[in-house]
Design a protein around this motif. Sequence first.
Motif, PDB file in Angstrom:
ATOM      1  N   ARG A  79       0.827  -1.214   0.000  1.00  0.00           N
ATOM      2  CA  ARG A  79       0.000   0.000   0.000  1.00  0.00           C
ATOM      3  C   ARG A  79       0.853   1.252   0.000  1.00  0.00           C
ATOM      4  O   ARG A  79       0.591   2.211  -0.729  1.00  0.00           O
ATOM      5  CB  ARG A  79      -0.915  -0.003   1.218  1.00  0.00           C
ATOM      6  CG  ARG A  79      -2.053  -1.005   1.171  1.00  0.00           C
ATOM      7  CD  ARG A  79      -3.002  -0.800   2.326  1.00  0.00           C
ATOM      8  NE  ARG A  79      -3.527   0.555   2.330  1.00  0.00           N
ATOM      9  CZ  ARG A  79      -4.240   1.067   3.317  1.00  0.00           C
ATOM     10  NH1 ARG A  79      -4.477   0.326   4.399  1.00  0.00           N
ATOM     11  NH2 ARG A  79      -4.698   2.286   3.258  1.00  0.00           N
ATOM     12  N   LEU A  80       1.896   1.225   0.820  1.00  0.00           N
ATOM     13  CA  LEU A  80       2.778   2.390   0.882  1.00  0.00           C
ATOM     14  C   LEU A  80       3.509   2.591  -0.436  1.00  0.00           C
ATOM     15  O   LEU A  80       3.691   3.732  -0.904  1.00  0.00           O
ATOM     16  CB  LEU A  80       3.769   2.206   2.027  1.00  0.00           C
ATOM     17  CG  LEU A  80       4.640   3.421   2.380  1.00  0.00           C
ATOM     18  CD1 LEU A  80       3.758   4.598   2.757  1.00  0.00           C
ATOM     19  CD2 LEU A  80       5.579   3.077   3.513  1.00  0.00           C
ATOM     20  N   LEU A  81       3.912   1.494  -1.094  1.00  0.00           N
ATOM     21  CA  LEU A  81       4.582   1.600  -2.387  1.00  0.00           C
ATOM     22  C   LEU A  81       3.638   2.145  -3.452  1.00  0.00           C
ATOM     23  O   LEU A  81       4.033   2.973  -4.294  1.00  0.00           O
ATOM     24  CB  LEU A  81       5.119   0.224  -2.800  1.00  0.00           C
ATOM     25  CG  LEU A  81       5.869   0.164  -4.139  1.00  0.00           C
ATOM     26  CD1 LEU A  81       7.101   1.058  -4.092  1.00  0.00           C
ATOM     27  CD2 LEU A  81       6.262  -1.273  -4.467  1.00  0.00           C
ATOM     28  N   ILE A  82       2.383   1.686  -3.421  1.00  0.00           N
ATOM     29  CA  ILE A  82       1.403   2.203  -4.397  1.00  0.00           C
ATOM     30  C   ILE A  82       1.187   3.695  -4.194  1.00  0.00           C
ATOM     31  O   ILE A  82       1.151   4.478  -5.158  1.00  0.00           O
ATOM     32  CB  ILE A  82       0.081   1.418  -4.263  1.00  0.00           C
ATOM     33  CG1 ILE A  82       0.275  -0.038  -4.690  1.00  0.00           C
ATOM     34  CG2 ILE A  82      -1.016   2.078  -5.086  1.00  0.00           C
ATOM     35  CD1 ILE A  82      -0.945  -0.907  -4.459  1.00  0.00           C
ATOM     36  N   ARG A  83       1.037   4.104  -2.943  1.00  0.00           N
ATOM     37  CA  ARG A  83       0.866   5.533  -2.667  1.00  0.00           C
ATOM     38  C   ARG A  83       2.096   6.330  -3.088  1.00  0.00           C
ATOM     39  O   ARG A  83       1.991   7.435  -3.616  1.00  0.00           O
ATOM     40  CB  ARG A  83       0.594   5.739  -1.179  1.00  0.00           C
ATOM     41  CG  ARG A  83      -0.722   5.155  -0.696  1.00  0.00           C
ATOM     42  CD  ARG A  83      -0.945   5.401   0.782  1.00  0.00           C
ATOM     43  NE  ARG A  83      -0.964   6.823   1.090  1.00  0.00           N
ATOM     44  CZ  ARG A  83      -1.149   7.318   2.303  1.00  0.00           C
ATOM     45  NH1 ARG A  83      -1.321   6.485   3.329  1.00  0.00           N
ATOM     46  NH2 ARG A  83      -1.153   8.613   2.501  1.00  0.00           N
ATOM     47  N   PHE A  84       3.281   5.734  -2.876  1.00  0.00           N
ATOM     48  CA  PHE A  84       4.516   6.432  -3.246  1.00  0.00           C
ATOM     49  C   PHE A  84       4.612   6.588  -4.759  1.00  0.00           C
ATOM     50  O   PHE A  84       5.020   7.646  -5.264  1.00  0.00           O
ATOM     51  CB  PHE A  84       5.711   5.654  -2.696  1.00  0.00           C
ATOM     52  CG  PHE A  84       7.033   6.335  -2.928  1.00  0.00           C
ATOM     53  CD1 PHE A  84       7.447   7.366  -2.097  1.00  0.00           C
ATOM     54  CD2 PHE A  84       7.857   5.947  -3.973  1.00  0.00           C
ATOM     55  CE1 PHE A  84       8.656   7.997  -2.307  1.00  0.00           C
ATOM     56  CE2 PHE A  84       9.062   6.568  -4.191  1.00  0.00           C
ATOM     57  CZ  PHE A  84       9.470   7.605  -3.357  1.00  0.00           C
ATOM     58  N   ARG A  85       4.260   5.537  -5.505  1.00  0.00           N
ATOM     59  CA  ARG A  85       4.322   5.632  -6.974  1.00  0.00           C
ATOM     60  C   ARG A  85       3.281   6.591  -7.531  1.00  0.00           C
ATOM     61  O   ARG A  85       3.514   7.245  -8.547  1.00  0.00           O
ATOM     62  CB  ARG A  85       4.133   4.244  -7.581  1.00  0.00           C
ATOM     63  CG  ARG A  85       5.335   3.325  -7.374  1.00  0.00           C
ATOM     64  CD  ARG A  85       5.136   2.016  -8.108  1.00  0.00           C
ATOM     65  NE  ARG A  85       6.329   1.178  -8.004  1.00  0.00           N
ATOM     66  CZ  ARG A  85       6.423  -0.028  -8.572  1.00  0.00           C
ATOM     67  NH1 ARG A  85       5.393  -0.524  -9.273  1.00  0.00           N
ATOM     68  NH2 ARG A  85       7.529  -0.729  -8.427  1.00  0.00           N
ATOM     69  N   ARG A  86       2.135   6.649  -6.878  1.00  0.00           N
ATOM     70  CA  ARG A  86       1.109   7.599  -7.330  1.00  0.00           C
ATOM     71  C   ARG A  86       1.429   9.027  -6.956  1.00  0.00           C
ATOM     72  O   ARG A  86       0.736   9.951  -7.399  1.00  0.00           O
ATOM     73  CB  ARG A  86      -0.245   7.206  -6.739  1.00  0.00           C
ATOM     74  CG  ARG A  86      -0.811   5.919  -7.303  1.00  0.00           C
ATOM     75  CD  ARG A  86      -2.142   5.599  -6.643  1.00  0.00           C
ATOM     76  NE  ARG A  86      -2.718   4.370  -7.200  1.00  0.00           N
ATOM     77  CZ  ARG A  86      -3.841   3.820  -6.760  1.00  0.00           C
ATOM     78  NH1 ARG A  86      -4.521   4.393  -5.751  1.00  0.00           N
ATOM     79  NH2 ARG A  86      -4.310   2.714  -7.311  1.00  0.00           N
ATOM     80  N   GLY A  87       2.428   9.203  -6.150  1.00  0.00           N
ATOM     81  CA  GLY A  87       2.812  10.552  -5.758  1.00  0.00           C
ATOM     82  C   GLY A  87       1.867  11.193  -4.774  1.00  0.00           C
ATOM     83  O   GLY A  87       1.766  12.425  -4.718  1.00  0.00           O
ATOM     84  N   GLN A  88       1.180  10.375  -3.956  1.00  0.00           N
ATOM     85  CA  GLN A  88       0.257  10.932  -2.984  1.00  0.00           C
ATOM     86  C   GLN A  88       1.026  11.660  -1.884  1.00  0.00           C
ATOM     87  O   GLN A  88       2.107  11.260  -1.476  1.00  0.00           O
ATOM     88  CB  GLN A  88      -0.607   9.827  -2.377  1.00  0.00           C
ATOM     89  CG  GLN A  88      -1.556   9.188  -3.369  1.00  0.00           C
ATOM     90  CD  GLN A  88      -2.457   8.167  -2.712  1.00  0.00           C
ATOM     91  OE1 GLN A  88      -2.355   7.931  -1.515  1.00  0.00           O
ATOM     92  NE2 GLN A  88      -3.337   7.551  -3.479  1.00  0.00           N
ATOM     93  N   PHE A  89       0.383  12.722  -1.449  1.00  0.00           N
ATOM     94  CA  PHE A  89       1.022  13.537  -0.426  1.00  0.00           C
ATOM     95  C   PHE A  89       1.174  12.731   0.873  1.00  0.00           C
ATOM     96  O   PHE A  89       0.240  12.069   1.305  1.00  0.00           O
ATOM     97  CB  PHE A  89       0.195  14.798  -0.172  1.00  0.00           C
ATOM     98  CG  PHE A  89       0.777  15.687   0.892  1.00  0.00           C
ATOM     99  CD1 PHE A  89       1.795  16.570   0.583  1.00  0.00           C
ATOM    100  CD2 PHE A  89       0.319  15.623   2.199  1.00  0.00           C
ATOM    101  CE1 PHE A  89       2.327  17.383   1.552  1.00  0.00           C
ATOM    102  CE2 PHE A  89       0.855  16.434   3.174  1.00  0.00           C
ATOM    103  CZ  PHE A  89       1.864  17.320   2.851  1.00  0.00           C
ATOM    104  N   GLY A  90       2.377  12.823   1.496  1.00  0.00           N
ATOM    105  CA  GLY A  90       2.625  12.159   2.763  1.00  0.00           C
ATOM    106  C   GLY A  90       3.251  10.789   2.633  1.00  0.00           C
ATOM    107  O   GLY A  90       3.678  10.219   3.634  1.00  0.00           O
ATOM    108  N   SER A  91       3.305  10.239   1.401  1.00  0.00           N
ATOM    109  CA  SER A  91       3.880   8.903   1.253  1.00  0.00           C
ATOM    110  C   SER A  91       5.373   8.910   1.580  1.00  0.00           C
ATOM    111  O   SER A  91       5.886   7.976   2.211  1.00  0.00           O
ATOM    112  CB  SER A  91       3.643   8.398  -0.174  1.00  0.00           C
ATOM    113  OG  SER A  91       4.200   9.293  -1.129  1.00  0.00           O
ATOM    114  N   ARG A  92       6.097   9.945   1.169  1.00  0.00           N
ATOM    115  CA  ARG A  92       7.524  10.027   1.494  1.00  0.00           C
ATOM    116  C   ARG A  92       7.735  10.130   3.007  1.00  0.00           C
ATOM    117  O   ARG A  92       8.642   9.513   3.570  1.00  0.00           O
ATOM    118  CB  ARG A  92       8.148  11.228   0.790  1.00  0.00           C
ATOM    119  CG  ARG A  92       8.136  11.121  -0.730  1.00  0.00           C
ATOM    120  CD  ARG A  92       8.767  12.350  -1.371  1.00  0.00           C
ATOM    121  NE  ARG A  92       8.716  12.269  -2.818  1.00  0.00           N
ATOM    122  CZ  ARG A  92       9.656  11.671  -3.561  1.00  0.00           C
ATOM    123  NH1 ARG A  92      10.707  11.124  -2.961  1.00  0.00           N
ATOM    124  NH2 ARG A  92       9.544  11.617  -4.866  1.00  0.00           N
TER     125      ARG A  92
END
Length: 765
Positions: A79-92
Motif C-alpha cells: 500500500r505504501l509503495l502504491i501511494r509512493f508511486r502515485r505521488g500521494q502527499f505524505g507517502s515520502r
Amino acid sequence: MGLSTNRSAKKQLQASRTSRWLLALGALAMVVIGLGLIVLMTQATGNRESYNQNYEWLVLINAVVASGLLITILWGAVRLLIRFRRGQFGSRLLVKLAGIFALVGVIPGVLIYVVSYQFVSRSIESWFDVKVEAALVAGLNLGRATLDTLSTDLSKQARVAATQLSDVADVSAGIALEKMREQLGVSDAVLWTTSGRMVASAGQSRFQIRPELPPIQQLKDAKQKGSVEWVEGLDEAIPGGDKGRVKVLVLLPQSGLAFDEDRRLLQVTQDLPPTLVNNALEVQGAYREYQERALAREGLRRMYIGTLTLSLFLAVLGAILLAVVLGNQLARPLLLLAHGMRQVASGDLTPKLALQGNDELGGLTRSFADMTQQLSDARTNVQRSLVQLDTARGNLQTILDNLTAGVMVLDAQGVIQSANPGATRILRVPVAAYKGLPLLSLPELAGFAQGVAEQFAMLRLDKDAHELDHWQKSFEVHATGQGLTETALTLLARGAVLPDGMRLLVFDDISEIVSAERAQAWGEVARRLAHEIKNPLTPIQLSAERLQRKLIGKLDPQDDAVLNKSVKTIVDQVDSMKRLVNEFRDYARLPSADLKPVKLNDLIAELMVLYANDPTDHIHRAPVIMELDHSCPPISGDEQQLRQVIHNLLQNAQDACEVKGEVPLDARVGVRTEWNASRNRVRLTVTDTGPGFEPNILKRAFEPYVTTKAKGTGLGLAVVKKIADEHSAKIELGNVIQDGEIKGAQVSLSFTLDSTTGSLTKPIH
C-alpha cells in the motif's frame, strides 16, 4: 463532490480503526509469543519430556503468528509503495518514519541476537565438560561396587546356611529355615527344588499363596555354578521407595550317598537400604540424561539457536509493524490537513475529519475543520440565494413559456436575445432558431420588424419629450390574397425599454377578436337590411301578381308569354330576397336557446326523412349514411336550434359533394354520434366526400358571408357557430386526410350532457 469527501472521511476513519486494532493485536501477539518462548526455554532446561511434548506446537504457533505479521507488513508495504508511486502527499514522510522506527527496532535486535548466539553456543559446550562426565561415571561405578559387595556377602552367608540345611528333612525344613532367616537378617527365605517345587518358606513369601519362582536362567546358573546372586527392583524403584533388593540362589550340598536328581535350592532375599537405592537411581538417571544430551548436543544447540532466531524474527516483524503504525499515527494529522486543503482549494467545503486527541496536531485539525465549516456555511447561504434567484428566474421563464402572448427581448440594434414559445406559435416562425440574429432576418416579417424598430425609435424621442415608458400598436402579418382568399394575422404589439437597455416586445394574436367584431358588425348590418328590405318585398310581389291577373287573356299570346315570364321572374326574385332577408333575420336575431333534454339520435333519425332519395325525384343528392351510437345519453339543447344545425351541416355536405352541378356515384355524406364516457360528452360528426375546406376558408369559415358556393349566402356555418356557443358546445372544422390526400370535409360538435336526467353515470342503451 460532497459524497466523495464523506466516503474519503469514512475510509480514513476506518483506516484509523484498523490501525489501532492491528496495533492491539500485534502487542497481544507479542506478549503471548514471549510468554510461550519463556515457557519453552524453561521446559527445555528443566523437564525434557514436557519440552518434547510442547516444542512442536509452540514453534507452529510462532510460525503462524510470524507469517501473519509478515503478511501484514507486506500488505502495508505494498500500500505504501502504491501511494509512493502515485505521488500521494505524505507517502515520502510515511516511508521515512517507518524506516527510522524500523532501524531503531532492528539494529538493537540484531546486536542482541549476535551476543545471544555466542552465549548460547559457548554455554552448551560448557555443559558437557570432561570432569562432569568423569564424576558421573565414578558415582555410577561406586553404586555398582556397593551393590556387588552386598551381593557377595549375602552369597557367602547363604552358602554357609545351605550347608546347615543340607541334612534337614523337608518336613522340618520350615522351622530350620525361619531360624536361619533370623540369623542372616534377610527379609525372605525360600527352599526350592530344582524342578521348581517350593519345599518351605520363611518371611514375606510365607504369606503368599504362590511365591514367585526364580527365573529359569537363574536356576540353571545355580545348578552349574553352585550359587548365583542378582539385584532386582532398581528399574521399578522410584526415589523415596524401597523396592530395591538383592537375591541369592544357592544349591544345597547332597547328604550322604543319595543321588536324587531333584536337589534343593536356597533362595534368600535382602532389601536394599532406601538411601542407597535413591542415590543409585539418581546417579543412574543423571548419567543416562547426560549421555542423551551429549548425543543430542548439536540438536539442542540448533533448538536454542532456532528459538532465538524465531524470537528475533518475531521481534523484528513486530518492530517493523509498530514502526508503520506509529509512523501512520504521526503522519495521519498532516495527511488529513493536506487532503482537506486540497479539497478546499478545489471548492469542496464539506465537513472535514478532525482528530480528537489533546495534542497540538489534533487541535490544528479541529481548527481547520471549524474554518472549513464556516466557509461551507457562507457558501451555503450564497448558494441558497442563487437557488432562490434561479427559482424566481425559472418561475418567470415558466410563466413566459405558458403565456399565450409572444414575448421577445431585443438589444438596442434589434438583435433577438430570447423568445418564448408563444412568439413561435403566433409568428409561425421558429424564433428560437434565429437567436442572435436581427429581427429583420425573420422570413416574411420584414414589415413587422421595421414597424417595431420605428416604434422603439419614436419611443426614445417621445420619452425624452413626454416621459413615455412604452408604445402600443397593431400590425398585420402574413397578409396574402384578396376578398375571401385574404389571410392575415392581426397582432397587437407593446414595447418597452428594460433598465439594462434591452428592449421588451410583447404581442398577441387578436385575429379572433377582429373576426368576432366583424361578425358583430355583420349582424347589425343584417338586422338593419332585413328590416329595410322586407317591407317593400310583399307589395312588389302582390303588384306583379295583380298585373298578371288583370292582363292575362287580354293580350295576344306572345305578350301573354312575356307577361307570365316577367311576373314569374319577379315572384321568384322576391322569394329569393325573402329567403335572404330571413337568413339575415335569423343570424341577427337568433333567440336564446331553451335548453332541455334532447335525444340526439332520435332527432337525427327524424331529420333523415327529409334527406332520403326518392326514385321519382329528378334531382339526385348524395346519400346520407348514419352511424349512431345507441349508448348516447340525452344532451342539454334546444331542439329547434339543433334541427337548424343538423340541417345546415347536411345541406352544406350535400352541396360540397356536387361537382359542376353533378353528384358522383361514390359521393357520400356521413352522420355519426359517439358517446365519450371518460369526458361525459356526446360528439356529433358530419363528413362528406367533397373537395374539403381550403386553408384560407378554414381560418374564416365562421365569419358571415364567407363561402365558395355560387348560391350560398355564407351564413350557414356562422349560424351553426352561434348556436354551438349558445349550447356551450365545442365545434371543430377539418379535412379528412387519407394517404396524404384530402378525401372530404368534417365538422364535429361536442355537446354536454343534460344534468337533470342523471345519465352521467348510466348512459341509455
